[in-house]
Design a protein around this motif. Structure first.
Motif, PDB file in Angstrom:
ATOM      1  N   ASP A  22       6.796   3.037  -1.174  1.00 45.05           N
ATOM      2  CA  ASP A  22       7.776   2.597  -2.165  1.00 45.05           C
ATOM      3  C   ASP A  22       9.197   2.518  -1.613  1.00 45.05           C
ATOM      4  O   ASP A  22       9.971   1.657  -2.009  1.00 45.05           O
ATOM      5  CB  ASP A  22       7.748   3.517  -3.378  1.00 45.05           C
ATOM      6  CG  ASP A  22       6.470   3.365  -4.183  1.00 45.05           C
ATOM      7  OD1 ASP A  22       5.726   2.402  -3.927  1.00 45.05           O
ATOM      8  OD2 ASP A  22       6.223   4.217  -5.055  1.00 45.05           O
ATOM      9  N   ASP A  72       4.002   0.548  -6.952  1.00 44.56           N
ATOM     10  CA  ASP A  72       2.626   1.036  -7.058  1.00 44.56           C
ATOM     11  C   ASP A  72       2.261   2.122  -6.046  1.00 44.56           C
ATOM     12  O   ASP A  72       1.111   2.545  -5.997  1.00 44.56           O
ATOM     13  CB  ASP A  72       1.642  -0.124  -6.936  1.00 44.56           C
ATOM     14  CG  ASP A  72       1.628  -0.749  -5.556  1.00 44.56           C
ATOM     15  OD1 ASP A  72       2.502  -0.430  -4.733  1.00 44.56           O
ATOM     16  OD2 ASP A  72       0.717  -1.566  -5.301  1.00 44.56           O
ATOM     17  N   SER A 111       5.934  -4.677  -9.587  1.00 44.32           N
ATOM     18  CA  SER A 111       5.470  -5.510 -10.696  1.00 44.32           C
ATOM     19  C   SER A 111       6.472  -5.479 -11.836  1.00 44.32           C
ATOM     20  O   SER A 111       7.052  -4.430 -12.129  1.00 44.32           O
ATOM     21  CB  SER A 111       4.122  -5.011 -11.222  1.00 44.32           C
ATOM     22  OG  SER A 111       3.148  -5.114 -10.233  1.00 44.32           O
TER      23      SER A 111
END
Length: 185
Positions: free
Chosen positions: A164, A124, A130
């Motif tokens: 990330d 994200d 996710s």
């Protein structure tokens, strides 16, 4: 007694991650803070027994009682009223979180049909990852012949990474099965 992955992280992975990310401060090394497992049950609008069954399965998978989620808004096209029970979720932390992650990586994901790895781009921007599973039967705790409705689930792995790259490095250290660049979607 700590979970197997939790022990492995504390004894080995934290040091390796610190060296890989060039971080000397042990508190700046990324770690998993929580895992949120949720199931949206659209069929629950017609039949609340489906939601009860799915909630029971989620509790069985995670070892923790599932919380029922309710609709925030009324949407007439979906026959949805505000406050109607439409899903369930569990937030895992600590030992249960590591045990669930261990079962997800070693047992559930390899049982997914035509599994080639999970998408490495599903971060994200803040290091959280996710993924979605199409049905709950990939976990060995759920007996496929005893379920009435198959239901997918969303799994959000929240990390303290902040970006990330740090989140991917953390999940790589846990041997998360990311898809290789050449594999098809």
């Amino acid at each position: 007694m700590a979970a197997r992955l939790q022990d492995h992280y504390r004894k080995e992975l934290a040091k390796e991650l610190g060296e890989k990310l060039n971080t000397k401060n042990p508190h700046a090394i990324p770690q998993i803070t929580k895992i949120v497992v949720s199931m949206g049950v659209g069929k629950a609008v017609q039949d609340q027994k489906i939601l009860e069954e799915v909630s029971e399965h989620l509790s069985q998978l995670t070892g923790q009682r599932a919380a029922i989620t309710r609709a925030r808004k009324s949407v007439s096209q979906f026959k949805l009223r505000e406050g109607l029970a439409i899903g369930c979720r569990v937030t895992l932390r600590g030992q249960r979180m590591y045990e669930f992650l261990d079962r997800l990586i070693t047992l559930a994901l390899p049982r997914v049909r035509d599994f080639r790895g999970v998408n490495p781009k599903a971060f994200d921007g803040r290091g959280n990852y996710s993924l979605g599973l199409g049905e709950q039967t990939v976990f060995p705790e759920i007996q496929a012949d005893k379920i009435k409705t198959t239901q997918g689930m969303n799994i959000a792995i929240c990390t303290s990474a902040g970006n990330d790259e740090g989140g991917k490095a953390l999940l790589d250290a846990f041997k998360f099965p990311f898809r290789k660049d050449g594999a098809a979607k």
